[in-house]
Design a protein around this motif. Sequence first.
Motif, PDB file in Angstrom:
ATOM      1  N   PHE A   1       0.472  -1.383  -0.415  1.00 33.40           N
ATOM      2  CA  PHE A   1       0.235   0.345   0.331  1.00 33.40           C
ATOM      3  C   PHE A   1       1.226   0.825   0.475  1.00 33.40           C
ATOM      4  O   PHE A   1       1.919   0.968   1.147  1.00 33.40           O
ATOM      5  CB  PHE A   1      -0.873   0.030   1.286  1.00 33.40           C
ATOM      6  N   GLY A   2       0.611   2.000  -0.560  1.00 36.45           N
ATOM      7  CA  GLY A   2       0.564   3.820  -1.053  1.00 36.45           C
ATOM      8  C   GLY A   2       0.288   4.705   0.417  1.00 36.45           C
ATOM      9  O   GLY A   2      -0.868   4.347  -0.151  1.00 36.45           O
ATOM     10  N   LYS A   3       0.748   5.976   0.368  1.00 38.84           N
ATOM     11  CA  LYS A   3      -0.335   7.086   0.972  1.00 38.84           C
ATOM     12  C   LYS A   3      -0.331   7.561  -1.132  1.00 38.84           C
ATOM     13  O   LYS A   3      -0.106   7.647  -1.632  1.00 38.84           O
ATOM     14  CB  LYS A   3       0.865   8.304   1.398  1.00 38.84           C
ATOM     15  N   ILE A   4      -1.607   7.847  -0.749  1.00 41.55           N
ATOM     16  CA  ILE A   4      -2.973   8.379  -1.844  1.00 41.55           C
ATOM     17  C   ILE A   4      -2.128   9.904  -1.746  1.00 41.55           C
ATOM     18  O   ILE A   4      -2.267  10.680  -0.917  1.00 41.55           O
ATOM     19  CB  ILE A   4      -3.979   7.893  -1.280  1.00 41.55           C
ATOM     20  N   PHE A   5      -2.310   9.649  -2.800  1.00 46.85           N
ATOM     21  CA  PHE A   5      -2.043  10.916  -4.053  1.00 46.85           C
ATOM     22  C   PHE A   5      -2.919  12.357  -3.457  1.00 46.85           C
ATOM     23  O   PHE A   5      -3.920  12.076  -3.579  1.00 46.85           O
ATOM     24  CB  PHE A   5      -1.723  10.751  -5.038  1.00 46.85           C
ATOM     25  N   SER A   6      -1.862  13.046  -3.583  1.00 43.67           N
ATOM     26  CA  SER A   6      -3.355  14.762  -2.982  1.00 43.67           C
ATOM     27  C   SER A   6      -4.232  14.931  -4.160  1.00 43.67           C
ATOM     28  O   SER A   6      -5.283  15.398  -3.845  1.00 43.67           O
ATOM     29  CB  SER A   6      -1.941  16.239  -2.549  1.00 43.67           C
ATOM     30  N   TRP A   7      -3.998  14.847  -5.355  1.00 40.49           N
ATOM     31  CA  TRP A   7      -4.632  15.155  -6.155  1.00 40.49           C
ATOM     32  C   TRP A   7      -5.257  13.539  -6.749  1.00 40.49           C
ATOM     33  O   TRP A   7      -6.665  14.346  -6.972  1.00 40.49           O
ATOM     34  CB  TRP A   7      -3.803  14.667  -8.008  1.00 40.49           C
ATOM     35  N   ILE A   8      -5.636  12.801  -6.180  1.00 43.16           N
ATOM     36  CA  ILE A   8      -6.558  11.557  -5.663  1.00 43.16           C
ATOM     37  C   ILE A   8      -7.813  12.516  -5.393  1.00 43.16           C
ATOM     38  O   ILE A   8      -8.520  12.182  -5.897  1.00 43.16           O
ATOM     39  CB  ILE A   8      -6.406  10.652  -5.755  1.00 43.16           C
ATOM     40  N   TYR A   9      -7.810  12.948  -3.525  1.00 40.04           N
ATOM     41  CA  TYR A   9      -8.435  13.548  -3.424  1.00 40.04           C
ATOM     42  C   TYR A   9      -8.610  14.474  -4.129  1.00 40.04           C
ATOM     43  O   TYR A   9     -10.298  14.358  -3.609  1.00 40.04           O
ATOM     44  CB  TYR A   9      -7.673  13.899  -2.177  1.00 40.04           C
TER      45      TYR A   9
ATOM     46  N   SER B   1       4.116   1.083  -4.743  1.00 51.04           N
ATOM     47  CA  SER B   1       5.096   0.677  -5.450  1.00 51.04           C
ATOM     48  C   SER B   1       5.007  -0.973  -6.020  1.00 51.04           C
ATOM     49  O   SER B   1       5.890  -1.969  -6.461  1.00 51.04           O
ATOM     50  CB  SER B   1       6.478   0.790  -5.659  1.00 51.04           C
ATOM     51  N   SER B   2       3.885  -2.000  -4.727  1.00 53.52           N
ATOM     52  CA  SER B   2       4.048  -3.169  -4.647  1.00 53.52           C
ATOM     53  C   SER B   2       3.693  -4.112  -5.536  1.00 53.52           C
ATOM     54  O   SER B   2       3.180  -5.338  -5.532  1.00 53.52           O
ATOM     55  CB  SER B   2       3.934  -3.375  -3.472  1.00 53.52           C
ATOM     56  N   ILE B   3       2.812  -3.337  -6.547  1.00 52.63           N
ATOM     57  CA  ILE B   3       1.847  -3.909  -7.800  1.00 52.63           C
ATOM     58  C   ILE B   3       2.763  -4.139  -8.825  1.00 52.63           C
ATOM     59  O   ILE B   3       2.562  -2.672  -9.122  1.00 52.63           O
ATOM     60  CB  ILE B   3       0.043  -3.773  -7.424  1.00 52.63           C
ATOM     61  N   ASP B   4       2.376  -4.562  -9.881  1.00 52.76           N
ATOM     62  CA  ASP B   4       2.644  -4.196 -11.120  1.00 52.76           C
ATOM     63  C   ASP B   4       1.688  -3.707 -11.575  1.00 52.76           C
ATOM     64  O   ASP B   4       0.539  -4.556 -11.631  1.00 52.76           O
ATOM     65  CB  ASP B   4       3.157  -5.672 -12.250  1.00 52.76           C
ATOM     66  N   VAL B   5       0.942  -2.504 -12.702  1.00 46.88           N
ATOM     67  CA  VAL B   5      -0.204  -1.536 -12.698  1.00 46.88           C
ATOM     68  C   VAL B   5      -0.334  -2.314 -14.010  1.00 46.88           C
ATOM     69  O   VAL B   5      -2.152  -2.513 -13.834  1.00 46.88           O
ATOM     70  CB  VAL B   5       0.125  -0.637 -13.125  1.00 46.88           C
ATOM     71  N   LYS B   6       0.337  -3.337 -14.618  1.00 52.52           N
ATOM     72  CA  LYS B   6       0.015  -3.852 -15.945  1.00 52.52           C
ATOM     73  C   LYS B   6      -1.356  -5.147 -15.317  1.00 52.52           C
ATOM     74  O   LYS B   6      -2.379  -5.628 -15.961  1.00 52.52           O
ATOM     75  CB  LYS B   6       1.109  -4.520 -16.927  1.00 52.52           C
ATOM     76  N   SER B   7      -0.762  -5.532 -14.625  1.00 47.60           N
ATOM     77  CA  SER B   7      -2.135  -6.798 -13.644  1.00 47.60           C
ATOM     78  C   SER B   7      -3.672  -5.840 -13.303  1.00 47.60           C
ATOM     79  O   SER B   7      -4.186  -7.170 -12.752  1.00 47.60           O
ATOM     80  CB  SER B   7      -1.696  -7.460 -12.133  1.00 47.60           C
ATOM     81  N   VAL B   8      -3.720  -4.523 -13.697  1.00 54.90           N
ATOM     82  CA  VAL B   8      -4.362  -3.973 -13.039  1.00 54.90           C
ATOM     83  C   VAL B   8      -5.426  -3.444 -14.100  1.00 54.90           C
ATOM     84  O   VAL B   8      -7.004  -3.309 -14.138  1.00 54.90           O
ATOM     85  CB  VAL B   8      -4.754  -2.960 -12.225  1.00 54.90           C
TER      86      VAL B   8
END
Length: 170
Positions: free
Chosen positions: A1-9, A35-42
């Motif tokens: 998990f990562g901290k949600i970026f401010s622009w997402i809020y 950075s723990s997941i390969d975005v291509k899997s989503v």
Amino acid sequence: FGKIFSWIYTINASYSHPQDTSEDLPKLQSILCGSSIDVKSVLPLLHQLPEDDAPGLSIHVLCSTRLGECERVTDQLLDRCPEAVVPFANCEMQQERQPLWWKKLLPELCRRTKGAGGENRILVSSLKETLATVATALQPLDFLSILPDDGVASFFLPHLLECSRKNSIT
């Protein structure tokens, strides 16, 4: 998990959505911000998510950002959630991506602000913030060279002066 970026809020706040939103959305956003997941899997999931609401847009732009598609995300945010474009740029357009401020964002904001007749407060505000950022990053002649030829001098002059002042100090 990562901290949600401010622009997402900012994206989440810009859309009205039911208060009983599932906890799954912040979890997915957090995973995509890390950075723990390969975005291509989503990517297969993206075909099932509409982009016309905050949850779908946020997931689509997070995936595009992780894939290095900052120019595409800039266009998407300007089209769908312009109030998020400067927070996005502050977060994502750093180091080697910094030239996107003046090569992509500034010209696009100038074009869209002019097309809106200067009536769109969000675009004008974003343009001013972008000019302030670019003025601190460039030398005065470089800054002057990227300003639109058909711009109003009184709008751009304070930023050119700040650019000159910053460079005379350093």
